[in-house]
Write a protein that holds these residues in place. Structure first.
Motif, PDB file in Angstrom:
ATOM      1  N   TYR A   1       0.829  -1.112  -0.105  1.00  0.00           N
ATOM      2  CA  TYR A   1       0.218   0.095  -0.107  1.00  0.00           C
ATOM      3  C   TYR A   1       0.994   1.350  -0.015  1.00  0.00           C
ATOM      4  O   TYR A   1       0.345   2.348  -0.348  1.00  0.00           O
TER       5      TYR A   1
ATOM      6  N   SER B   1       3.284   2.083  -1.982  1.00  0.00           N
ATOM      7  CA  SER B   1       3.468   2.579  -3.515  1.00  0.00           C
ATOM      8  C   SER B   1       2.279   3.114  -3.670  1.00  0.00           C
ATOM      9  O   SER B   1       2.338   4.299  -4.308  1.00  0.00           O
ATOM     10  N   ARG B   2       0.863   2.834  -3.462  1.00  0.00           N
ATOM     11  CA  ARG B   2      -0.131   3.524  -3.497  1.00  0.00           C
ATOM     12  C   ARG B   2      -0.180   4.860  -2.873  1.00  0.00           C
ATOM     13  O   ARG B   2      -0.783   5.865  -3.436  1.00  0.00           O
TER      14      ARG B   2
ATOM     15  N   SER C   1       1.801   7.461  -4.689  1.00  0.00           N
ATOM     16  CA  SER C   1       1.044   8.003  -6.082  1.00  0.00           C
ATOM     17  C   SER C   1       0.168   8.990  -5.640  1.00  0.00           C
ATOM     18  O   SER C   1       0.046  10.139  -6.064  1.00  0.00           O
TER      19      SER C   1
ATOM     20  N   ASP D   1      -3.165   8.862 -10.194  1.00  0.00           N
ATOM     21  CA  ASP D   1      -4.288   7.519 -10.181  1.00  0.00           C
ATOM     22  C   ASP D   1      -4.361   7.271 -11.477  1.00  0.00           C
ATOM     23  O   ASP D   1      -5.220   7.877 -11.908  1.00  0.00           O
TER      24      ASP D   1
ATOM     25  N   SER E   1      -5.840   4.459 -12.470  1.00  0.00           N
ATOM     26  CA  SER E   1      -6.778   3.500 -12.534  1.00  0.00           C
ATOM     27  C   SER E   1      -8.043   4.082 -13.574  1.00  0.00           C
ATOM     28  O   SER E   1      -8.590   5.234 -13.097  1.00  0.00           O
TER      29      SER E   1
END
Length: 368
Positions: free
Chosen positions: A229, A231-232, A235, A241, A243
């Motif tokens: 998490y 790494s998320r 960002s 993001d 996605s």
């Protein structure tokens, strides 16, 4: 200076709108019953085991919130009007909202009955900006359904969701790519999706209170403290993001559960399990894929949660088979005869596409 041929191409900026209906269930109740307008409405069954499904903004002024025990809501707002939920009606209104979305784009990712992401990078109506699309959608919801919605406009899903909450209720907020350097740093880290109370407490121990604090940590440090998490987080702290908006996400699980008025032993749960299994089975018949795993959820009177699951060689082929597996899972729980339970749930998970029947070589030769 021209970019190096070895540099990965930067993804094109998207135009994302996140639409969130305001106090959805409560607003539908107030719309359909004029005597409820302007009054504190709590959508919940009354009772010590019930929880709040939704609260009008009049009730929220007293601290009433969704998922709060109904008895707590009643204590905070003694003059609140309790209305039992009518999910059939809410789903019908949600479909009407979805039809409005579809006038503008087919890239719609519902998160629940009352919110969704829309990718309007290219929109059907030819409106020049995502902001104008959001304005049009909110106006159509207001004119046709007599409800209000808040919307956030941003270059990605993460920022759009934050933006939709910025001016609720009945608000619109836009985050432009050039705003990130000033908008993100002051935000509390609790605004980041996935940062719950436990993660937030760990962050505070590290001196991380705002997104700006988070930005001072490099990737390796965040992965050291928060695993994958991290790494998320790295960002998102920078507004990144990638996605995509994913329409019609495949179902991961279907479940039904019931909280009892009084705690009961497992020996008295046969009828409850059969009823829950029937609800789950009927819901699963609307799926194009089949579920492989049956799940049983139990919550003790002490609020301890126990789950049991079973993946048979083939998917349950009937309600009777599903029910029998659920009852067998119940019988496998050995917590002592005196243990009492406050909740039971039955579910199906591990959905897979239906495999076409295999054909033997001999049969194939006959067909050909």
């Amino acid at each position: 200076m021209a970019p190096s041929l070895l540099e990965p191409p930067q993804p094109a900026l998207r135009k994302i709108v996140h639409v969130d209906m305001d106090a959805f269930y409560a607003s539908v109740e107030q719309r359909d019953a004029p005597e409820l307008r302007g009054r504190p409405v709590v959508v919940a069954w009354k009772g010590k085991r019930s929880v709040v499904c939704a609260a009008s903004y009049e009730a929220r002024q007293f601290g009433v919130r969704s998922a709060m025990p109904a008895v707590t809501a009643e204590r905070l707002c003694p003059h609140a009007i309790f209305v039992p939920p009518d999910f059939t009606r809410y789903k019908a209104v949600s479909r009407a909202v979805r039809e409005i979305f579809q006038r503008h784009t087919d890239l719609i990712e519902p998160l629940s009955l009352d919110e969704a992401y829309l990718d309007v990078t290219i929109n059907k109506t030819g409106l020049p900006t995502a902001t104008k699309v959001a304005i049009a959608i909110r106006q159509q919801i207001r004119d046709e359904l007599h409800l209000s919605a808040s919307a956030g406009v941003a270059p990605n899903k993460f920022l759009a969701k934050i933006a939709s909450d910025w001016r609720k209720p009945n608000g619109l907020f836009v985050i432009q790519p050039g705003d990130l350097a000033t908008f993100l740093p002051p935000l509390p880290v609790g605004r980041i999706p996935g940062v719950g109370k436990v993660t937030e407490a760990r962050m505070k121990q590290l001196g991380i209170h705002t997104v700006g604090d988070l930005q001072t940590f490099d990737l390796a440090s965040l992965e050291l403290h928060f695993g994958r998490y991290g790494s998320r987080l790295y960002s998102l702290a920078r507004g990144i993001d990638h996605s995509p908006v994913t329409p019609d996400r495949p179902t991961k699980s279907i479940s039904a559960e019931d909280t009892f008025e009084t705690d009961i032993p497992l020996s008295q749960t046969d009828d409850l399990i059969r009823r829950l299994a029937e609800k789950v089975w009927n819901a699963s018949r609307r799926e194009t894929r089949i579920a492989r795993t049956v799940v049983l959820k139990l919550k003790t009177r002490e609020f301890n949660i126990h789950t049991r699951s079973h993946t048979p060689p083939r998917s349950p082929a009937s309600l009777e088979e599903l029910t029998q597996i659920a009852l067998t899972l119940r019988d496998s729980v050995d917590l002592g005869p005196d243990r009492l339970f406050r909740l039971i749930g039955v579910g199906l998970s591990n959905f897979r596409n239906i495999e076409p029947p295999s054909v033997s070589l001999e049969a194939r030769d006959r067909i050909e």
